[in-house]
Scaffold this motif. Structure first.
Motif, PDB file in Angstrom:
ATOM      1  N   UNK A   1      14.375   4.915   8.452  1.00  0.00           N
ATOM      2  CA  UNK A   1      14.540   4.297   7.144  1.00  0.00           C
ATOM      3  C   UNK A   1      13.282   3.975   6.377  1.00  0.00           C
ATOM      4  N   UNK A   2      12.270   4.824   6.481  1.00  0.00           N
ATOM      5  CA  UNK A   2      11.059   4.639   5.688  1.00  0.00           C
ATOM      6  C   UNK A   2      11.138   5.569   4.462  1.00  0.00           C
ATOM      7  N   UNK A   3      10.718   5.095   3.304  1.00  0.00           N
ATOM      8  CA  UNK A   3      10.786   5.967   2.119  1.00  0.00           C
ATOM      9  C   UNK A   3       9.931   5.432   0.978  1.00  0.00           C
ATOM     10  N   UNK A   4       9.415   6.381   0.195  1.00  0.00           N
ATOM     11  CA  UNK A   4       8.809   6.112  -1.112  1.00  0.00           C
ATOM     12  C   UNK A   4       9.542   7.017  -2.089  1.00  0.00           C
ATOM     13  N   UNK A   5      10.220   6.445  -3.068  1.00  0.00           N
ATOM     14  CA  UNK A   5      10.953   7.224  -4.070  1.00  0.00           C
ATOM     15  C   UNK A   5      10.275   7.037  -5.415  1.00  0.00           C
TER      16      UNK A   5
ATOM     17  N   UNK B   1       0.817  -1.208   0.000  1.00  0.00           N
ATOM     18  CA  UNK B   1       0.000   0.000   0.000  1.00  0.00           C
ATOM     19  C   UNK B   1       0.855   1.265   0.000  1.00  0.00           C
ATOM     20  N   UNK B   2       2.043   1.224   0.605  1.00  0.00           N
ATOM     21  CA  UNK B   2       2.981   2.339   0.402  1.00  0.00           C
ATOM     22  C   UNK B   2       3.291   2.472  -1.094  1.00  0.00           C
ATOM     23  N   UNK B   3       3.486   1.347  -1.741  1.00  0.00           N
ATOM     24  CA  UNK B   3       3.750   1.374  -3.185  1.00  0.00           C
ATOM     25  C   UNK B   3       2.557   1.921  -3.942  1.00  0.00           C
ATOM     26  N   UNK B   4       1.356   1.505  -3.552  1.00  0.00           N
ATOM     27  CA  UNK B   4       0.162   2.032  -4.212  1.00  0.00           C
ATOM     28  C   UNK B   4       0.076   3.552  -4.058  1.00  0.00           C
TER      29      UNK B   4
ATOM     30  N   UNK C   1      10.046   3.061  -5.798  1.00  0.00           N
ATOM     31  CA  UNK C   1      10.849   2.219  -4.908  1.00  0.00           C
ATOM     32  C   UNK C   1      10.389   2.478  -3.481  1.00  0.00           C
ATOM     33  N   UNK C   2       9.892   1.437  -2.823  1.00  0.00           N
ATOM     34  CA  UNK C   2       9.393   1.554  -1.457  1.00  0.00           C
ATOM     35  C   UNK C   2      10.293   0.767  -0.520  1.00  0.00           C
ATOM     36  N   UNK C   3      10.684   1.406   0.584  1.00  0.00           N
ATOM     37  CA  UNK C   3      11.549   0.768   1.574  1.00  0.00           C
ATOM     38  C   UNK C   3      11.009   1.073   2.965  1.00  0.00           C
ATOM     39  N   UNK C   4      10.849   0.046   3.788  1.00  0.00           N
ATOM     40  CA  UNK C   4      10.543   0.245   5.207  1.00  0.00           C
ATOM     41  C   UNK C   4      11.616  -0.466   6.013  1.00  0.00           C
TER      42      UNK C   4
END
Length: 399
Positions: free
Chosen positions: A357-361, A301-304, A370-373
């Protein structure tokens, strides 16, 4: 990058409690989809010793467990999954060497989950630290970009007339303060010119003092604290990162729309973006949501959310909103980096960032999200950010 977003969460240890409440949103259905929206509900966790809620002092093991179950530690709103979740089709796997590099970087940076979406398909997905696809992970300041999106939605819906309106039009309690004459746009870009200290190592900093204002003022804490701030530069001329100002944006949107951020997000983000696992968003003493922090989503859902921004947000926001919000409205010298409407901007891309280290690029030219948790050993790390920046560049350049 500074430690940015925990003051509100720390303040919750003393501020939250109370009864369970159910909220019902308006039906945002259109066309053939007339199924009413399910209720947004209040989640009240078990009562805990306030010392257990000091997120900055959780151990590595505690963070890895609690970042994926924040609704069991803090009160907040539970937003159901979208009526029609968006499919994220699997595509061709990334080149083996690149996938291996991503997995190595996950180990090096203590990442819990990474997803690569490129040109319409998921090209990579992996998990660690006990995190699974159906669980949610906390966002910290990634939430700021969601709050910005709801600001755009409120403009699209006519609840906010213009970004050039004065902030005091929507938050009358700031009249006569340093925010007199500051516009909504300047609040969104953190260029109000109002002085603020975001240093978490200084117990007297503004961000550290949020807890005191919550204890003393309860539901009035946000306005009470921000009213006391002094001006250090003309409005529009100086950028200073201020979690307190994103909390003001959240309050401004809630005042204008008449819904909590979580309720409004159900209609304007969760449904149109097609979230599959719902959303949890912490509340503050007002019963509204914390604009600058503290929502939880699944990795997909972060990716969405990233895909929603990549594709322009449909009818939920004004046309061209994400192109503007993700543009470098504030430039950090000649570095190619800057700040938009609560989005960080990078050379050729933009994104959301949160501590640990949470991110949506988002790289629009390559159709890339690019989603990273993560659970970094420290709240901030320029080294880890640089590693994931290099990964994003490598993915963008790959087939």
């Amino acid at each position: 990058m500074k430690l940015k977003s925990l003051a509100s969460g720390i303040a919750l240890a003393l501020a939250l409690g109370g009864c369970a409440t159910t909220y019902t949103t308006a039906d945002g259905a259109s066309g053939a989809d007339a199924t009413p929206l399910a209720a947004v509900t209040m989640v009240t966790p078990p009562e805990r010793d306030p010392s257990q809620l000091q997120v900055l002092f959780w151990s590595d093991e505690q963070r890895s467990a609690r970042f994926r179950e924040m609704e069991n530690w803090f009160a907040g709103h539970e937003v159901p999954a979208a009526r029609q979740p968006r499919a994220l089709p699997q595509g061709e796997a990334l080149p083996a060497a690149l996938a291996q590099k991503i997995r190595a970087t996950m180990l090096e940076t203590n990442a819990a989950g990474v997803m690569v979406y490129k040109n319409g398909t998921v090209r990579f997905e992996d998990y660690a630290l006990g995190f699974t696809p159906d669980q949610r992970w906390t966002s910290f300041s990634v939430a700021k970009s969601f709050t910005s999106t709801l600001l755009g939605a409120a403009i699209r819906d006519g609840f906010i007339a213009s970004l050039d309106d004065p902030v005091t039009r929507y938050i009358p309690g700031l009249a006569g303060s340093a925010y007199e004459g500051v516009t909504v746009r300047q609040l969104a870009t953190m260029t109000s010119g109002v002085a603020w200290n975001e240093d978490y190592t200084d117990p007297n900093s503004d961000v550290a003092q949020m807890n005191r204002f919550v204890v003393e003022y309860g539901p009035e804490a946000i306005v009470a604290q921000m009213r006391e701030l002094k001006r250090e530069a003309p409005a529009g001329e100086k950028w200073v990162y201020k979690t307190g100002e994103t909390n003001l944006i959240g309050l401004l949107v809630e005042n204008a729309v008449g819904l909590s951020l979580a309720e409004y997000a159900q209609e304007k983000i969760v449904e149109p973006a097609g979230f599959e696992n719902g959303l949890f968003w912490m509340v503050d003493p007002r019963g509204g949501n914390i604009g600058g922090c503290c929502l939880s989503l699944s990795l997909a859902d972060y990716t969405r959310m990233g895909v929603f921004a990549l594709e322009g947000g449909g009818d939920a926001v004004p046309e061209g909103w994400f192109a503007e919000a993700g543009d470098s409205l504030v430039d950090f010298g000649d570095s190619g980096y800057g700040y938009g409407y609560q989005w960080w901007t990078y050379p050729g891309s933009f994104g959301a960032q949160g501590i640990f280290g949470q991110s949506i690029t988002i790289v629009p030219s390559e159709g890339l999200v690019l989603t990273v948790v993560s659970n970094w050993p420290t709240a901030t790390s320029s080294e880890n950010r640089a590693k994931w920046g290099a990964i994003a560049a490598g993915i963008a350049a790959s087939d």
